[in-house]
Design a protein around this motif. Structure first.
Motif, short mmCIF file in Angstrom:
data_model
loop_
_atom_site.label_atom_id
_atom_site.label_comp_id
_atom_site.label_asym_id
_atom_site.label_seq_id
_atom_site.Cartn_x
_atom_site.Cartn_y
_atom_site.Cartn_z
N MET A 21 0.82 -1.20 0.00
CA MET A 21 0.00 0.00 0.00
C MET A 21 0.87 1.26 0.00
SD MET A 21 -3.14 -0.87 2.60
CE MET A 21 -4.01 0.63 2.13
N ASP A 22 0.35 2.31 -0.62
CA ASP A 22 1.05 3.59 -0.62
C ASP A 22 0.96 4.25 0.75
OD1 ASP A 22 1.79 3.64 -3.38
OD2 ASP A 22 -0.29 4.11 -3.89
N SER A 23 2.00 4.99 1.09
CA SER A 23 1.99 5.75 2.34
C SER A 23 1.62 7.20 2.05
CB SER A 23 3.36 5.68 3.02
OG SER A 23 4.38 6.14 2.15
N LEU A 24 1.12 7.87 3.08
CA LEU A 24 0.57 9.21 2.93
C LEU A 24 0.92 10.07 4.14
CD1 LEU A 24 -1.49 11.33 1.71
CD2 LEU A 24 -3.26 10.11 3.01
N TYR A 25 1.38 11.26 3.87
CA TYR A 25 1.52 12.28 4.92
C TYR A 25 0.49 13.38 4.65
CZ TYR A 25 5.69 11.03 7.64
OH TYR A 25 6.57 10.43 8.50
N ILE A 26 -0.40 13.58 5.60
CA ILE A 26 -1.32 14.72 5.56
C ILE A 26 -0.68 15.82 6.38
CG2 ILE A 26 -3.60 15.60 6.20
CD1 ILE A 26 -4.67 12.76 5.88
N VAL A 27 -0.38 16.95 5.74
CA VAL A 27 0.36 18.00 6.43
C VAL A 27 -0.44 19.30 6.45
CG1 VAL A 27 2.58 16.96 5.83
CG2 VAL A 27 1.62 18.72 4.32
N MET A 28 -0.36 20.00 7.59
CA MET A 28 -1.10 21.24 7.78
C MET A 28 -0.27 22.24 8.56
SD MET A 28 -4.79 19.88 9.16
CE MET A 28 -5.66 18.52 8.40
N PRO A 29 -0.18 23.48 8.11
CA PRO A 29 0.36 24.54 8.96
C PRO A 29 -0.75 25.03 9.89
CG PRO A 29 -0.19 25.43 6.81
CD PRO A 29 -0.50 23.95 6.76
#
Length: 250
Positions: free
Chosen positions: A7-15
């Motif tokens: 499976m693909d990995s994901l980073y959800i990023v927010m300032p």
């Protein structure tokens, strides 16, 4: 899903900056999206440096609760939005993640619209939102239109929405261009979109909704936007010269 069943990995990023009224709900709404990816290698990372309200305290409390083991706070960043975004992208790239999704922590974007972006991730190197209808005021829509006109003038690119905080990108794509920016650069998303378009990367723009801020106060007002815009013209001129050098080298 990658070949071989991985499976693909994901980073959800927010300032984040002074989002005590929104941050808990925003995390609760977006955190389940990690389940679409390889959760063992995926994270939600929020850059919070400079908040003077309870934003940081709320995030720490959520992490300590045990229900958000894949939530992290990135503290060692600049205080402004742009430097935070750059730091988040570098953090995600260094982690080796496959995909990076950037949105903001003010609750103006809709998590349910992410699923379609994720389902189409193998078709493009980046899928970027375009806000055909904006509920955050005509003045901000006007500013975005002016930015797109300036990008057409300086870089000869046609972009429908240069700065939308709703973008799913391959980590490898951002890695190609992130070194073009100083760590304190203020408009990385605008220039990343410009680089993608200028060099004809496999990028698509898809319509998203964009809500008015429900709670809290926006830290960017029109006088600040005007100041940023004036500075941006100088930056655009500099980036144009750098692109010309890159093109000359082949």
């Amino acid at each position: 899903m990658k070949s071989g069943g991985k499976m693909d990995s994901l980073y959800i990023v927010m300032p984040a900056y002074n989002e005590e009224e929104n941050i808990e709900n925003v995390v609760k709404q977006w955190y389940p999206k990690l389940l679409l990816a390889d959760k063992a290698r995926s994270k939600m990372v929020i850059a919070d440096n400079g908040s003077t309200d309870r934003t940081h305290e709320i995030l720490l409390s959520m992490i300590k609760s045990g229900g958000y083991s894949n939530l992290e706070i990135l503290e060692n960043t600049g205080k402004q939005h742009g430097p935070k975004v750059i730091a988040l992208y570098k953090e995600a790239i260094n982690s080796g993640t496959d995909y990076i999704f950037q949105t903001d922590s003010d609750g103006q974007t809709s998590p349910e619209e992410f699923d379609d972006f994720w389902a189409r991730r193998n078709e493009y190197e980046a899928i970027i939102g375009k806000r055909l209808v904006r509920e955050d005021g005509r003045s901000r829509a006007f500013v975005e239109n002016v930015v797109c006109l300036l990008l057409r003038f300086y870089f000869h690119v046609s972009i429908p929405d240069a700065n939308a905080p709703f973008r799913l990108m391959k980590s490898s794509l951002i890695k190609r261009y992130i070194s073009c920016f100083d760590d304190d650069y203020g408009l990385p998303n605008i220039m990343l979109t410009t680089y993608f378009s200028k060099y004809k990367e496999n990028v698509v723009f898809r319509e998203i909704s964009f809500k008015a801020r429900q709670l809290g106060t926006n830290s960017i007002n029109i006088p600040k936007i005007v100041k940023i815009g004036i500075e941006a013209c100088g930056d655009f001129h500099r980036f144009k010269k750098e692109m010309e050098k890159m093109d000359a080298k082949g």
